[in-house]
Design a protein around this motif. Structure first.
Motif, PDB file in Angstrom:
ATOM      1  N   GLY A  63       0.819  -1.206   0.000  1.00  0.00           N
ATOM      2  CA  GLY A  63       0.000   0.000   0.000  1.00  0.00           C
ATOM      3  C   GLY A  63       0.850   1.252   0.000  1.00  0.00           C
ATOM      4  O   GLY A  63       0.330   2.361   0.008  1.00  0.00           O
ATOM      5  N   GLY A  64       2.182   1.076  -0.029  1.00  0.00           N
ATOM      6  CA  GLY A  64       3.103   2.198  -0.126  1.00  0.00           C
ATOM      7  C   GLY A  64       3.465   2.496  -1.568  1.00  0.00           C
ATOM      8  O   GLY A  64       3.217   1.688  -2.471  1.00  0.00           O
ATOM      9  N   ASP A  86       3.860 -14.780 -15.159  1.00  0.00           N
ATOM     10  CA  ASP A  86       2.607 -14.370 -14.531  1.00  0.00           C
ATOM     11  C   ASP A  86       2.888 -13.531 -13.289  1.00  0.00           C
ATOM     12  O   ASP A  86       3.952 -13.658 -12.663  1.00  0.00           O
ATOM     13  N   LEU A  87       1.925 -12.703 -12.945  1.00  0.00           N
ATOM     14  CA  LEU A  87       2.028 -11.873 -11.754  1.00  0.00           C
ATOM     15  C   LEU A  87       0.837 -12.138 -10.840  1.00  0.00           C
ATOM     16  O   LEU A  87      -0.294 -12.321 -11.312  1.00  0.00           O
ATOM     17  N   VAL A  88       1.092 -12.154  -9.546  1.00  0.00           N
ATOM     18  CA  VAL A  88       0.021 -12.168  -8.562  1.00  0.00           C
ATOM     19  C   VAL A  88       0.405 -11.194  -7.457  1.00  0.00           C
ATOM     20  O   VAL A  88       1.522 -11.232  -6.935  1.00  0.00           O
ATOM     21  N   ALA A  89      -0.502 -10.281  -7.158  1.00  0.00           N
ATOM     22  CA  ALA A  89      -0.253  -9.285  -6.113  1.00  0.00           C
ATOM     23  C   ALA A  89      -0.732  -9.840  -4.775  1.00  0.00           C
ATOM     24  O   ALA A  89      -1.818 -10.430  -4.692  1.00  0.00           O
ATOM     25  N   VAL A  90       0.085  -9.658  -3.753  1.00  0.00           N
ATOM     26  CA  VAL A  90      -0.269 -10.163  -2.423  1.00  0.00           C
ATOM     27  C   VAL A  90      -0.103  -9.047  -1.399  1.00  0.00           C
ATOM     28  O   VAL A  90       0.923  -8.360  -1.377  1.00  0.00           O
ATOM     29  N   ASN A  91      -1.113  -8.866  -0.584  1.00  0.00           N
ATOM     30  CA  ASN A  91      -1.040  -7.908   0.513  1.00  0.00           C
ATOM     31  C   ASN A  91      -1.286  -8.625   1.828  1.00  0.00           C
ATOM     32  O   ASN A  91      -2.148  -9.504   1.912  1.00  0.00           O
ATOM     33  N   LEU A  92      -0.509  -8.270   2.831  1.00  0.00           N
ATOM     34  CA  LEU A  92      -0.707  -8.806   4.169  1.00  0.00           C
ATOM     35  C   LEU A  92      -1.435  -7.769   5.007  1.00  0.00           C
ATOM     36  O   LEU A  92      -0.873  -6.717   5.335  1.00  0.00           O
ATOM     37  N   ASP A  93      -2.683  -8.053   5.332  1.00  0.00           N
ATOM     38  CA  ASP A  93      -3.470  -7.185   6.210  1.00  0.00           C
ATOM     39  C   ASP A  93      -3.117  -7.560   7.644  1.00  0.00           C
ATOM     40  O   ASP A  93      -3.532  -8.595   8.160  1.00  0.00           O
ATOM     41  N   HIS A 217       1.931  10.857 -10.030  1.00  0.00           N
ATOM     42  CA  HIS A 217       1.362  10.876 -11.378  1.00  0.00           C
ATOM     43  C   HIS A 217       0.232   9.867 -11.514  1.00  0.00           C
ATOM     44  O   HIS A 217      -0.816  10.169 -12.106  1.00  0.00           O
ATOM     45  N   ARG A 218       0.402   8.687 -10.955  1.00  0.00           N
ATOM     46  CA  ARG A 218      -0.590   7.622 -11.088  1.00  0.00           C
ATOM     47  C   ARG A 218      -1.676   7.698 -10.015  1.00  0.00           C
ATOM     48  O   ARG A 218      -2.660   6.958 -10.075  1.00  0.00           O
ATOM     49  N   ALA A 219      -1.480   8.599  -9.047  1.00  0.00           N
ATOM     50  CA  ALA A 219      -2.459   8.793  -7.965  1.00  0.00           C
ATOM     51  C   ALA A 219      -2.764   7.472  -7.257  1.00  0.00           C
ATOM     52  O   ALA A 219      -3.926   7.109  -7.038  1.00  0.00           O
ATOM     53  N   PHE A 220      -1.718   6.749  -6.871  1.00  0.00           N
ATOM     54  CA  PHE A 220      -1.909   5.503  -6.142  1.00  0.00           C
ATOM     55  C   PHE A 220      -2.598   5.781  -4.807  1.00  0.00           C
ATOM     56  O   PHE A 220      -2.290   6.777  -4.137  1.00  0.00           O
ATOM     57  N   PRO A 221      -3.491   4.916  -4.379  1.00  0.00           N
ATOM     58  CA  PRO A 221      -4.167   5.090  -3.074  1.00  0.00           C
ATOM     59  C   PRO A 221      -3.249   4.643  -1.933  1.00  0.00           C
ATOM     60  O   PRO A 221      -3.331   3.529  -1.439  1.00  0.00           O
ATOM     61  N   ILE A 222      -2.373   5.534  -1.504  1.00  0.00           N
ATOM     62  CA  ILE A 222      -1.345   5.199  -0.522  1.00  0.00           C
ATOM     63  C   ILE A 222      -1.971   4.895   0.847  1.00  0.00           C
ATOM     64  O   ILE A 222      -2.844   5.612   1.328  1.00  0.00           O
ATOM     65  N   ILE A 223      -1.477   3.819   1.465  1.00  0.00           N
ATOM     66  CA  ILE A 223      -1.909   3.432   2.806  1.00  0.00           C
ATOM     67  C   ILE A 223      -0.709   3.570   3.748  1.00  0.00           C
ATOM     68  O   ILE A 223       0.265   2.834   3.597  1.00  0.00           O
ATOM     69  N   PRO A 224      -0.747   4.484   4.702  1.00  0.00           N
ATOM     70  CA  PRO A 224       0.399   4.649   5.624  1.00  0.00           C
ATOM     71  C   PRO A 224       0.485   3.493   6.605  1.00  0.00           C
ATOM     72  O   PRO A 224      -0.525   2.869   6.947  1.00  0.00           O
TER      73      PRO A 224
END
Length: 314
Positions: A63-64, A86-93, A217-224
């Motif tokens: 999220g950074g 192939d790509l797979v995105a993984v986030n750890l909540d 530029h891409r306006a990513f939804p940054i999560i601190p």
């Protein structure tokens, strides 16, 4: 202000209003930035043989800005890469209080990339174990690493991609020198500590200022990060500020430091495990790598970056 080249097929500068000219300049600068990011990431992948035919690359997205940029550029490169992967995105909540659970799933779903959200309450563990006011990053990263390696196994990922960039690598070098008494940094590619995964850092050649510009530029939804992001006096942050100050005052110094990591001369360091000093004897054969004890070291003179700035040689 640098001149902006205007294509003859487009409106000339005098006929454009200020807003249109500014917009055109922003578009061209963004295009140049995109090309540079793709070039540097592609160069790192090639130099270190990071991605191979048939790989399934697990991109760790925190999220950074850096992990968003990594995923974004890898998606662009995949479309024209000489190998299929192939790509797979993984986030750890990690269940930090106030973590916006919908942001990443919504973003990744709209992006059209396969993704997995792993929910593990490491936040409570860290807050329970680490005394108040102490650095939480060490324990947090160890817990996160173990979980992500397990997820990589479950997803059948052959590579684990992290969003560390050039500045992270240099910060790690200086932190190890200053506080760990080691010449050690963050490698672009290495087998994980459990021996079961290949970890890659495709942003290894990319400057942090470029990922920051791309994120805007891409306006990513940054999560601190409410764990480490709130600790203002971390040693890594202080070292990062020092590097940014050097880059501002002495342009090129940071790049030279990074290049030095790729030009190691073990015989001119002091690690006997890398060079056999004990059994070293004169051979009578001249060598460019031999010691030049009485020669003056000829380094380029430091140049001030601002008028009136005093030149300091260190």
């Amino acid at each position: 202000m640098s001149a902006v080249w205007i294509d003859p097929s487009e409106p000339t500068a005098p006929s454009m209003n200020g807003a249109a000219a500014a917009r055109l300049k922003i578009e061209r600068e963004s295009h140049k930035l995109e090309k540079r990011l793709c070039r540097e990431v592609g160069r790192a992948i090639t130099d270190f043989h990071m991605i191979e035919e048939g790989d399934k690359v697990m991109v760790c997205v925190s999220g950074g800005k850096d992990s968003y940029a990594l995923l974004d550029i890898l998606l662009k490169l995949r479309a024209r890469a000489p190998v299929r992967f192939d790509l797979v995105a993984v986030n750890l909540d990690q269940k930090q209080p106030g973590f916006p659970e919908d942001v990443l799933p919504t973003y990744l779903k709209n992006l059209g990339v396969p993704f997995h959200i792993e929910e593990q309450d490491t936040y409570s563990i860290v807050k329970r174990v680490v005394p108040e006011g102490k650095t939480t990053c060490g324990l947090c990263s160890r817990l996160r690493r173990g979980i992500l390696y397990r997820v990589a196994d479950e997803l059948g990922a052959t590579k684990v991609a992290l969003g560390h960039h050039r500045d992270d690598i240099l910060q790690t070098l200086l932190l190890n020198m200053f506080f760990g008494a080691k010449l050690k940094s963050m490698p672009p590619k290495l087998v994980s500590d459990d021996g079961r995964h290949v970890v890659i850092r495709p942003l290894a050649y990319v400057a942090e200022k470029d990922t920051a510009r791309w994120a805007r530029h891409r306006a990513f939804p940054i999560i601190p990060c409410t764990l480490c992001g709130s600790q203002e006096n971390l040693q890594r942050k202080q070292v990062g500020e020092m590097l940014r100050d050097w880059e501002k005052r002495f342009p090129g110094r940071v790049e030279n430091m990074f290049t030095a990591l790729q030009n190691i001369v073990p015989s001119h360091l002091l690690d006997a495990s890398l060079h056999d000093f004990r059994n070293l004897k004169a051979t009578g054969v001249a060598s460019e790598d031999g010691d030049r004890a009485f020669d003056h070291e000829d380094f380029p003179a430091a140049q001030p970056s601002l008028p009136g700035l005093q030149v300091v040689t260190i």
